[in-house]
Design a protein around this motif. Sequence first.
Motif, PDB file in Angstrom:
ATOM      1  N   ASP A 351      -9.156   5.424   3.291  1.00  0.00           N
ATOM      2  CA  ASP A 351      -9.229   4.470   4.387  1.00  0.00           C
ATOM      3  C   ASP A 351      -8.569   3.135   4.000  1.00  0.00           C
ATOM      4  O   ASP A 351      -7.934   2.487   4.825  1.00  0.00           O
ATOM      5  CB  ASP A 351     -10.709   4.274   4.755  1.00  0.00           C
ATOM      6  CG  ASP A 351     -10.846   3.497   6.045  1.00  0.00           C
ATOM      7  OD1 ASP A 351     -10.026   3.735   6.948  1.00  0.00           O
ATOM      8  OD2 ASP A 351     -11.744   2.642   6.128  1.00  0.00           O
ATOM      9  N   TYR A 352      -8.701   2.744   2.732  1.00  0.00           N
ATOM     10  CA  TYR A 352      -7.997   1.532   2.278  1.00  0.00           C
ATOM     11  C   TYR A 352      -6.484   1.754   2.341  1.00  0.00           C
ATOM     12  O   TYR A 352      -5.745   0.932   2.894  1.00  0.00           O
ATOM     13  CB  TYR A 352      -8.405   1.144   0.847  1.00  0.00           C
ATOM     14  CG  TYR A 352      -7.346   0.282   0.196  1.00  0.00           C
ATOM     15  CD1 TYR A 352      -7.148  -1.036   0.619  1.00  0.00           C
ATOM     16  CD2 TYR A 352      -6.478   0.805  -0.771  1.00  0.00           C
ATOM     17  CE1 TYR A 352      -6.140  -1.822   0.083  1.00  0.00           C
ATOM     18  CE2 TYR A 352      -5.464   0.026  -1.314  1.00  0.00           C
ATOM     19  CZ  TYR A 352      -5.297  -1.284  -0.886  1.00  0.00           C
ATOM     20  OH  TYR A 352      -4.281  -2.049  -1.394  1.00  0.00           O
ATOM     21  N   PHE A 353      -6.033   2.878   1.769  1.00  0.00           N
ATOM     22  CA  PHE A 353      -4.580   3.107   1.720  1.00  0.00           C
ATOM     23  C   PHE A 353      -4.003   3.210   3.138  1.00  0.00           C
ATOM     24  O   PHE A 353      -2.895   2.747   3.405  1.00  0.00           O
ATOM     25  CB  PHE A 353      -4.269   4.369   0.899  1.00  0.00           C
ATOM     26  CG  PHE A 353      -4.456   4.154  -0.583  1.00  0.00           C
ATOM     27  CD1 PHE A 353      -3.638   3.281  -1.281  1.00  0.00           C
ATOM     28  CD2 PHE A 353      -5.463   4.800  -1.286  1.00  0.00           C
ATOM     29  CE1 PHE A 353      -3.799   3.051  -2.653  1.00  0.00           C
ATOM     30  CE2 PHE A 353      -5.644   4.590  -2.648  1.00  0.00           C
ATOM     31  CZ  PHE A 353      -4.810   3.717  -3.332  1.00  0.00           C
ATOM     32  N   ARG A 354      -4.785   3.813   4.058  1.00  0.00           N
ATOM     33  CA  ARG A 354      -4.296   3.945   5.443  1.00  0.00           C
ATOM     34  C   ARG A 354      -4.111   2.544   6.061  1.00  0.00           C
ATOM     35  O   ARG A 354      -3.116   2.260   6.713  1.00  0.00           O
ATOM     36  CB  ARG A 354      -5.316   4.764   6.240  1.00  0.00           C
ATOM     37  CG  ARG A 354      -4.893   5.118   7.655  1.00  0.00           C
ATOM     38  CD  ARG A 354      -5.971   5.927   8.372  1.00  0.00           C
ATOM     39  NE  ARG A 354      -7.274   5.280   8.385  1.00  0.00           N
ATOM     40  CZ  ARG A 354      -7.599   4.236   9.146  1.00  0.00           C
ATOM     41  NH1 ARG A 354      -6.711   3.728   9.967  1.00  0.00           N
ATOM     42  NH2 ARG A 354      -8.803   3.698   9.095  1.00  0.00           N
ATOM     43  N   ARG A 355      -5.066   1.663   5.835  1.00  0.00           N
ATOM     44  CA  ARG A 355      -4.959   0.296   6.368  1.00  0.00           C
ATOM     45  C   ARG A 355      -3.761  -0.435   5.738  1.00  0.00           C
ATOM     46  O   ARG A 355      -2.969  -1.063   6.436  1.00  0.00           O
ATOM     47  CB  ARG A 355      -6.232  -0.506   6.077  1.00  0.00           C
ATOM     48  CG  ARG A 355      -7.428  -0.081   6.910  1.00  0.00           C
ATOM     49  CD  ARG A 355      -8.727  -0.646   6.324  1.00  0.00           C
ATOM     50  NE  ARG A 355      -9.876   0.070   6.836  1.00  0.00           N
ATOM     51  CZ  ARG A 355     -10.664  -0.374   7.810  1.00  0.00           C
ATOM     52  NH1 ARG A 355     -10.432  -1.527   8.364  1.00  0.00           N
ATOM     53  NH2 ARG A 355     -11.690   0.343   8.220  1.00  0.00           N
ATOM     54  N   ALA A 356      -3.661  -0.347   4.408  1.00  0.00           N
ATOM     55  CA  ALA A 356      -2.586  -1.075   3.711  1.00  0.00           C
ATOM     56  C   ALA A 356      -1.207  -0.504   4.055  1.00  0.00           C
ATOM     57  O   ALA A 356      -0.210  -1.234   4.089  1.00  0.00           O
ATOM     58  CB  ALA A 356      -2.828  -1.018   2.202  1.00  0.00           C
ATOM     59  N   ASP A 357      -1.166   0.804   4.354  1.00  0.00           N
ATOM     60  CA  ASP A 357       0.117   1.450   4.675  1.00  0.00           C
ATOM     61  C   ASP A 357       0.811   0.824   5.879  1.00  0.00           C
ATOM     62  O   ASP A 357       2.040   0.848   5.977  1.00  0.00           O
ATOM     63  CB  ASP A 357      -0.116   2.936   4.998  1.00  0.00           C
ATOM     64  CG  ASP A 357      -0.074   3.786   3.728  1.00  0.00           C
ATOM     65  OD1 ASP A 357       0.170   3.215   2.653  1.00  0.00           O
ATOM     66  OD2 ASP A 357      -0.296   5.010   3.830  1.00  0.00           O
ATOM     67  N   VAL A 358       0.011   0.281   6.804  1.00  0.00           N
ATOM     68  CA  VAL A 358       0.616  -0.331   7.997  1.00  0.00           C
ATOM     69  C   VAL A 358       1.604  -1.417   7.554  1.00  0.00           C
ATOM     70  O   VAL A 358       2.728  -1.507   8.051  1.00  0.00           O
ATOM     71  CB  VAL A 358      -0.480  -0.938   8.914  1.00  0.00           C
ATOM     72  CG1 VAL A 358       0.139  -1.683  10.088  1.00  0.00           C
ATOM     73  CG2 VAL A 358      -1.439   0.148   9.381  1.00  0.00           C
ATOM     74  N   PHE A 359       1.187  -2.209   6.560  1.00  0.00           N
ATOM     75  CA  PHE A 359       2.044  -3.316   6.085  1.00  0.00           C
ATOM     76  C   PHE A 359       3.116  -2.815   5.121  1.00  0.00           C
ATOM     77  O   PHE A 359       4.271  -3.217   5.179  1.00  0.00           O
ATOM     78  CB  PHE A 359       1.179  -4.374   5.388  1.00  0.00           C
ATOM     79  CG  PHE A 359       0.005  -4.801   6.207  1.00  0.00           C
ATOM     80  CD1 PHE A 359       0.200  -5.463   7.417  1.00  0.00           C
ATOM     81  CD2 PHE A 359      -1.286  -4.537   5.800  1.00  0.00           C
ATOM     82  CE1 PHE A 359      -0.871  -5.861   8.192  1.00  0.00           C
ATOM     83  CE2 PHE A 359      -2.375  -4.934   6.568  1.00  0.00           C
ATOM     84  CZ  PHE A 359      -2.172  -5.583   7.769  1.00  0.00           C
ATOM     85  N   VAL A 360       2.684  -1.927   4.213  1.00  0.00           N
ATOM     86  CA  VAL A 360       3.617  -1.436   3.195  1.00  0.00           C
ATOM     87  C   VAL A 360       4.780  -0.709   3.872  1.00  0.00           C
ATOM     88  O   VAL A 360       5.954  -0.945   3.557  1.00  0.00           O
ATOM     89  CB  VAL A 360       2.891  -0.483   2.210  1.00  0.00           C
ATOM     90  CG1 VAL A 360       3.883   0.189   1.278  1.00  0.00           C
ATOM     91  CG2 VAL A 360       1.832  -1.243   1.414  1.00  0.00           C
ATOM     92  N   ASN A 361       4.452   0.156   4.831  1.00  0.00           N
ATOM     93  CA  ASN A 361       5.508   0.932   5.474  1.00  0.00           C
ATOM     94  C   ASN A 361       6.431   0.045   6.307  1.00  0.00           C
ATOM     95  O   ASN A 361       7.640   0.284   6.374  1.00  0.00           O
ATOM     96  CB  ASN A 361       4.910   2.045   6.342  1.00  0.00           C
ATOM     97  CG  ASN A 361       4.180   3.063   5.490  1.00  0.00           C
ATOM     98  OD1 ASN A 361       4.351   3.103   4.266  1.00  0.00           O
ATOM     99  ND2 ASN A 361       3.336   3.888   6.106  1.00  0.00           N
ATOM    100  N   ALA A 362       5.844  -0.986   6.931  1.00  0.00           N
ATOM    101  CA  ALA A 362       6.677  -1.909   7.716  1.00  0.00           C
ATOM    102  C   ALA A 362       7.662  -2.632   6.789  1.00  0.00           C
ATOM    103  O   ALA A 362       8.853  -2.724   7.076  1.00  0.00           O
ATOM    104  CB  ALA A 362       5.802  -2.915   8.446  1.00  0.00           C
ATOM    105  N   ALA A 363       7.146  -3.117   5.644  1.00  0.00           N
ATOM    106  CA  ALA A 363       8.014  -3.846   4.700  1.00  0.00           C
ATOM    107  C   ALA A 363       9.086  -2.913   4.145  1.00  0.00           C
ATOM    108  O   ALA A 363      10.261  -3.283   4.012  1.00  0.00           O
ATOM    109  CB  ALA A 363       7.174  -4.425   3.562  1.00  0.00           C
TER     110      ALA A 363
END
Length: 438
Positions: A351-363
């Motif tokens: 659940d943490y990685f899913r939340r952080a992925d929103v930003f990581v994938n955008a960058a």
Amino acid sequence: MQRAVVLGGSFAGLMAARVLSDFADDVVVVEPDRLDVEPTGPGAPHRQQLHALLAMGHLQLERFFPGVVKEMTEGGALVGSGSAVEFYVDGLCRPSLDVEMLGASRPFIESAIRRRTQGLANVRFIAGRGQGLVMQGDRVRGVRYVPAGQEAATTLTSDLVVDAMGRSSRLSTWLEEHGWPAPPLDRMRVDLGYATAVFRRGEELDGTVIAHSAPGPDSGYQPTLCEPGALAAVEDNRWTVVLAGYAGHRPTRDPYEFLRRMRRGVDPLRKVADSCSLLSDVDTFHFVESRRRRFSATSRFPGGLVAVGDSVASVNPIYGQGLTLATLQASSLASYLHSGTSAHAHVPARDYFRRADVFVNAAWKLSTTADLAQPHVTGPYPRGYPLLRWAGDAITRASVRSPEINAAYMDVVHMRQHPRVLTSAHILLKTARINLSR
Ligand SMILES: Cc1cc2nc3c(=O)[nH]c(=O)nc-3n(C[C@H](O)[C@H](O)[C@H](O)COP(=O)(O)OP(=O)(O)OC[C@H]3O[C@@H](n4cnc5c(N)ncnc54)[C@H](O)[C@@H]3O)c2cc1C
């Protein structure tokens, strides 16, 4: 939690420690470099390069450390907004509307948040180097580390381990040593050269705090046609100036070449080259490739373990996303810990990685799509690349002429909005209308 351990006490590690201080009785940061005086240790040599903190990063810093920006400005940092932040594309300056940016060196910013983190009653720092994970069944139960000045490793138990060891993190190897799969690694070779130098700052630029110049669609994104560089007014009345170039056009340590290149750049760079004295050597850094570890894509992952900062994604620094991304990962960690899903430590922190992925994938998407415009960058190409590139060029062109498109574009550049806002029908139609009337 009783104890959380953060491996790596640089920017992302400090942000994570701050978040964890709200959730654990004891937060331990393990870091091999001596960072107590000035964060300049060998663990992150890129600290000496100019670091721009995007508007979203600025906001998040203030959220987690209220009053820290005021503290920094009292110590000599500057805050720029409106015309004090100049953003040039293909030599044309576009307004930066409501963007607020900090003028301070990376060691100065890091020192400020380190001081604040050290001041938290339940956070302590240990000088030492992480060496591996301690596993218990399907979860991480602590770390092995070698204390500074010793040879033998010691063990520290914990409820949560945070990997903040930067882009050279050995977490994937450590996982494999215990029979867990390493997260898939995406790579894109960019072959970027960076060079930073410091100048005495006087009155030569009226009110400018940040000036940034990049080649755009009109120069075919070619650094040879439009010199990419930036300057920031920083503490102690200095300018920090960075120049960048790819492949055969990478800047060298030669100060005369540095000045020549500044004089080929936009107005603020020329003025500083002509009127300010050079105070430092030219410090260079070769950034070979962007990397992203896709933790969400692992078939199996242990509980009690997360990763933040460059250990997850380290993208072409020319877009200035790294620090801001670390603040947004800290924000994801906070919302994950608040959500209560973290209460079961044996469950992987998906659940943490899913939340952080929103930003990581955008960058990742923003930077790698832009990098593919360079002829020496040969992929991998994302699905729909020609369309992405066409839309990106069109929006970049329109943003010089329309304040509305400019505001939307800047929101994305500064990570205040997800890039998908630029693909709304309204923005695309407006972009087409502006470009057709040109
Ligand atoms: C040339 C260059 C210019 C950049 N410019 C910008 C910019 O303008 N704006 C921006 O936002 N970002 C920029 N970045 C990106 C930014 O520097 C990174 O995103 C940021 O440093 C990530 O912080 P971090 O804490 O994850 O990793 P790092 O800062 O790399 O720190 C990792 C830490 O882990 C420690 N460590 C390593 N191994 C171990 C171990 N085994 N045990 C314990 N600790 C360990 C190291 O000593 C180090 O302190 C730039 C990067 C480069 C290379």
